[in-house]
Each structure stands twice: as C-alpha cells, then as structure tokens.
Design a protein around this motif. Sequence first.
Motif, PDB file in Angstrom:
ATOM      1  N   ASP A   1       0.911  -1.190  -0.002  1.00 57.85           N
ATOM      2  CA  ASP A   1      -0.519   0.068   0.033  1.00 57.85           C
ATOM      3  C   ASP A   1       0.981   1.616  -0.015  1.00 57.85           C
TER       4      ASP A   1
ATOM      5  N   ASN B   1      -0.091   4.564  -0.539  1.00 55.26           N
ATOM      6  CA  ASN B   1      -0.524   6.013  -0.335  1.00 55.26           C
ATOM      7  C   ASN B   1      -0.252   6.103   1.082  1.00 55.26           C
TER       8      ASN B   1
ATOM      9  N   SER C   1      -3.120   6.648   3.595  1.00 54.22           N
ATOM     10  CA  SER C   1      -4.304   5.532   3.820  1.00 54.22           C
ATOM     11  C   SER C   1      -3.857   5.250   4.995  1.00 54.22           C
TER      12      SER C   1
ATOM     13  N   TYR D   1      -0.890   2.225   5.350  1.00 54.65           N
ATOM     14  CA  TYR D   1       0.372   2.669   4.918  1.00 54.65           C
ATOM     15  C   TYR D   1       1.831   1.728   5.004  1.00 54.65           C
TER      16      TYR D   1
END
Length: 531
Positions: A23, A25, A28, A31
Amino acid sequence: MNNKDLFANLAIAQIPKILTLCDRNPHSPTYGCFDRNFWHYKIIDFPSGMAQEFVWPLALAYQTNIPYNSFYQQPMICEWVKAGILYAAHSAHRDGSCDDYFPYERASGAAAFSLLACIESYTMLELHNDEILQFFERRANCLANHHESGKLTNHQALIVLCLELLEKLLNTSKWNAAKKQRLERVFEWQNPEGWFQEYEGCDPGYHTLTISCLARIYQLQPDTILKDTIVKAVELAAQFIHPDGSYSGEYASRNTYNFFPHGFELVGQWMPKALGINDHFLRGLANGLSPCYADDHIIGHHTWNYLLAWRDFVPDRPQLVTRNTDSIWLKEAKILIKRLGDTELYIALNKGGTFKLFRNNQLIASDTQFSLQCYKQGKIKNAVSHLIGDCKVQVEEDEITISGQMGWAKQTQMTPLKLLILRVVMLTFGRFFPNLIRKILQKMLITGKQDAPFRFCRRLRWENNRWYITDELYTNSWESVISAGIGCDQTSIYVVMSRTFQRGQLLPWLDLTGEVKKLAPGEPLKVERKL
C-alpha cells in the motif's frame, strides 16, 4: 552477462510485484502494508506479519547498481521501506509479536523474518527513528523469550541473527543469554551427518537458509564451534546440488527446492569449496532451472537472499571442480545418493523410495511413488506412498528395496465453519495458548501418518548401466480405487515453501488406472520400468 548478475537480475525482476503488494498511499491507514489481501482485496481480517519482510528486497534494490535496475537510488523506494517498517510496528501486538496464519498466533517465523528484514533495511538506509527502535526492542524481547512448537533449526538461527544485529545497533548485550541458548539448540539439532533438523528430518533446502544465517552470525561474531558447524553443513549441502544445477526436491523432509546462496558467498571467503556450490547452482539458473517463488507470501525470501549473494559475490573463485562421483548413504537422514556410471540417484528411504534420477547431467525421472484416489466413507480420499514413516529398507551394492504401508494424504481444507471456530477460539482462550493451537495444526497438516489399506514394495536394481525399477502394490480389494498413478512432484504435507513450479515437473504423470481396473481381488499391481 557476468554469472553473478543472474542473482541480481532474477531478484530485481520481482520488485514490481513486491511494490504492487505494498500500500503506497501515504494517506491510507494501511500505508506500508505488504499484505494486499488485507489492505486492497479485504478478504482477510488481519495482515500477515511475514509480509513486512518485503522491505528488505526494496532496500537492497535501492542499493544495487546494475544495468536496467530502475529502482536504484530512487527516493520513493526509501519512503516505502520506512513506511513498511512503521507498519510492522503499528500492526504488531503490544509485546512486539505478529501473526501469520491466524489471529493471536504470535508466529516466531514471521516475527523473526520480518524483524531481520526491518533491522537490515533500517541500517542500510541509515534511518533514524526512536519509535522504530523501540519496536525492534519489543519484538526482540518477544523472540528471545518465546519458544515455538516443532523443531525448525532455521528459525533458531534466524532469531540469533536478529538478536546479534540488534545488539550492535542498540549497543547493548541484553540478549546474550538468549543468543547462547538458541545457538546451543542449533548445535544440538545438527545431526552428526551435517544436516539440521526440520520437523521430521533433513531438508536440504531449509538447510541452506540455516547456513546463510549462521554464516552471517559468524561474520559478526567468529567462534570455533560455530565455524565447525558451518563447515559440516556446507560439506553436506555440496552433496545435494544436482548435476543439472537444480537443488533438493520431494525426497527431502519438507519437499522444497529452496536454495539460499548468500551463505555460501560469505563462507567462501574462508572456505573456497563453498563457492563451487553456488557456481554449479548458477549453471542451473542460466539454463532456466530456477524454481518460481513469485506468489504473494513467499516472494521475499529468495529475492533478498539473491541480492545479498550478488552484493557479496567473491570475485576470485577457484576453478569449478569436477563433481563428486562417490555414493553417500545418510543413514540417519534416510537419504541415499547413488552415483553409478553416468547416473545420479537421489532417493528417500523413509518416503517410500521417492527419488530423482539424472543421466548425463539431465533429469530423466522424478518419482513420488504410488498415488491412489479412493472412495472412503462416501468421500474421495488420496492414499500415497511418500509420507514419512517406518519403511523396511534393504540396501545392497546394486539393489535397493523399500517396502511399507501407504498413508492417507493430508488434504484438510478450510471451510467457513472451521474458520469461524478458529476465530472464536483465538479471540477467546486461544490467544493465551498460541503454541497449543500451532501444535494441533502441525499435527493435522504436517506431521504424523494415518495408514491406508495398501502395502507397497519398490525394488531398484542396477544392471547393464541401467536402473531397473519394479513397483508392487498389494491390497485385499481394489473396489474402492477410482484412479491410480505415479507423479513426479506429489507432496501431501503443508509446507509454505513447497509445491512451487520447477521445470522438472514437466515430466509426465504415469497413469495406472487402466491397469488397476483389470486386477482381481488380492491380485497385486506390478509396474516395471527401465531407466
């Protein structure tokens, strides 16, 4: 291409997939998580702690200067590595432990692999973060004090390496007693034949991972006993590099094709013989014999180990020596390596005579013994001859005989009800007894054997520069059998690193169903081959 670049090129090719698993992002809540099934697909309810090991391949890719490595010195790689380490910290339990297959598992393997990766990545990229250091200390304390069920020597060596590296990073000696205890266990679990215990016996694949860890420990903290242990282990590993450059297989206790080359480069700095093992393996890689480990869960191990082997490759190498032509019988491992004429036979005497046979440096047969599909109590079950068990064995100069009882393959699958029960157990009293749950699952999926009503006898006879193989199968009735055959790569116990694809598996299945259908009750099935 320089031979050593094979290691780097195969590893760098995995980096795009590893980044896809992450992940990336920054906004997020997950993350830095590398478990795509959790953060993206949302099909599981907790992240696997093992997945955070993937920070290490990224950190190594960042530092690997070879042509076509588009990740070299890319600042975002550093950001994602740091995010991955922080997610390992945030997703861990309060004591620093993590889960792998079920909640509150507190899996030592996942905790050790991911901690090693995080420590090495943190050090390589010269990060500075007190939260991360505090997390490292919590996890190290957990690993130092938790003792898992099952004899897995590679885990013991991994934990020692983690503690050794962290002591240097934190400038402390607080885990000295734990390191000593774990290392003594490694020495104790090394058989006099040189192999390390992995569940029910010798697995040459995991053996090379243990060598990698011990070689690194020796580099950090030289010790005479440790050196002797490594030498014995390396000398044994040299026996299992096949003439085509492939390594290990279904005749081993854990059915893996694992090969971790980094340890042989480190040991090769003071034991040149170790370099020859890697050189033979590189020949196999050049010919496309690399097993595929590119699934979501196991892609990391070989990626970082290959990149380390490239980084620490010893440039001044001895001439590749002629392969050993002597046969060897590892009586306690119950593995026989018979080298006769232009053939090499690798056979497991405790697994029904599962074997690989090479002629003129090429694999010509891979055999995992009889397999039957049978009706039993309204269900289709699989009886196999390759489970580890007590076989009657007779080894003579030119003949090998193995006989024993077939067993029911372990084919337990999860169902919604089973998963629900496991979750309820682990969310209540099971969280306090993770080792007990692990032990129960190991017995269900890995260890032990339940006999099936079939007896086998396998005879291999060397004559006229050929192996003549006679297989016989006995039972009172063939009525329940619906399919029969001999496969090249069947395995039936759960091992995370097994059942990967390797080119040798393209050898055909020997279908014996028609032969079985012709048999009268009590009449044996007999199969004769010349190889």
